[in-house]
Design a protein around this motif. Structure first.
Motif, PDB file in Angstrom:
ATOM      1  N   ILE A   1       4.946  67.632 -67.111  1.00 42.65           N
ATOM      2  CA  ILE A   1       5.493  68.058 -68.366  1.00 42.65           C
ATOM      3  C   ILE A   1       4.410  68.256 -69.509  1.00 42.65           C
ATOM      4  O   ILE A   1       3.283  67.811 -69.365  1.00 42.65           O
ATOM      5  CB  ILE A   1       6.639  67.192 -68.969  1.00 42.65           C
ATOM      6  CG1 ILE A   1       5.957  65.956 -69.275  1.00 42.65           C
ATOM      7  CG2 ILE A   1       7.930  67.381 -68.068  1.00 42.65           C
ATOM      8  CD1 ILE A   1       7.094  65.022 -69.705  1.00 42.65           C
ATOM      9  N   THR A   2       4.631  69.286 -70.653  1.00 43.40           N
ATOM     10  CA  THR A   2       3.449  69.312 -71.507  1.00 43.40           C
ATOM     11  C   THR A   2       3.391  68.456 -72.705  1.00 43.40           C
ATOM     12  O   THR A   2       2.611  67.774 -73.120  1.00 43.40           O
ATOM     13  CB  THR A   2       3.540  70.614 -71.926  1.00 43.40           C
ATOM     14  OG1 THR A   2       4.667  71.150 -72.478  1.00 43.40           O
ATOM     15  CG2 THR A   2       2.996  71.570 -71.148  1.00 43.40           C
ATOM     16  N   GLY A   3       4.614  67.894 -73.361  1.00 48.12           N
ATOM     17  CA  GLY A   3       4.963  66.844 -74.260  1.00 48.12           C
ATOM     18  C   GLY A   3       5.052  65.476 -73.773  1.00 48.12           C
ATOM     19  O   GLY A   3       4.823  65.136 -72.435  1.00 48.12           O
ATOM     20  N   ASP A   4       5.702  64.694 -74.554  1.00 49.62           N
ATOM     21  CA  ASP A   4       5.519  63.357 -74.182  1.00 49.62           C
ATOM     22  C   ASP A   4       7.004  63.157 -73.723  1.00 49.62           C
ATOM     23  O   ASP A   4       7.225  62.104 -72.760  1.00 49.62           O
ATOM     24  CB  ASP A   4       5.703  62.327 -75.552  1.00 49.62           C
ATOM     25  CG  ASP A   4       4.343  62.381 -76.265  1.00 49.62           C
ATOM     26  OD1 ASP A   4       3.364  62.484 -75.267  1.00 49.62           O
ATOM     27  OD2 ASP A   4       4.290  62.137 -77.467  1.00 49.62           O
ATOM     28  N   SER A   5       8.102  63.928 -73.786  1.00 47.68           N
ATOM     29  CA  SER A   5       9.039  63.713 -73.084  1.00 47.68           C
ATOM     30  C   SER A   5      10.078  65.101 -72.711  1.00 47.68           C
ATOM     31  O   SER A   5       9.405  66.088 -73.261  1.00 47.68           O
ATOM     32  CB  SER A   5      10.333  62.822 -74.025  1.00 47.68           C
ATOM     33  OG  SER A   5      10.417  63.625 -75.106  1.00 47.68           O
ATOM     34  N   ILE A   6      10.977  64.980 -71.964  1.00 50.92           N
ATOM     35  CA  ILE A   6      11.659  66.199 -71.485  1.00 50.92           C
ATOM     36  C   ILE A   6      13.348  66.009 -71.381  1.00 50.92           C
ATOM     37  O   ILE A   6      13.575  64.778 -70.950  1.00 50.92           O
ATOM     38  CB  ILE A   6      11.117  67.124 -70.367  1.00 50.92           C
ATOM     39  CG1 ILE A   6      11.721  68.315 -70.189  1.00 50.92           C
ATOM     40  CG2 ILE A   6      11.283  66.169 -69.155  1.00 50.92           C
ATOM     41  CD1 ILE A   6      11.274  69.184 -69.238  1.00 50.92           C
TER      42      ILE A   6
END
Length: 68
Positions: free
Chosen positions: A6-11
């Protein structure tokens, strides 16, 4: 276990399942979760909006995924 980056901290769980091609369409997520066959870190999860972070493990009847 297949790793899904994933690219962010969460999904959200629904987004992860779509990203990993565990479902054909985003609308299929609700039906998959309703079966009770999706687990997050070993516990059944029915909320498609469940926030996942790196290190979380998601299992479906077809495969095991790890958020990285």
């Amino acid at each position: 276990m297949r790793e899904v980056q994933i690219t962010g901290d969460s999904i959200r769980l629904g987004q992860l399942l779509k990203l990993a091609d565990a479902v054909d369409a985003g609308s299929d997520v609700k039906q998959l979760l309703a079966t009770g066959e999706v687990t997050v870190n070993g516990e059944v999860e029915t909320r498609r909006g469940r926030q996942l972070a790196r290190g979380d493990e998601v299992s479906t009847r077809a495969e095991d995924l790890k958020v990285v």
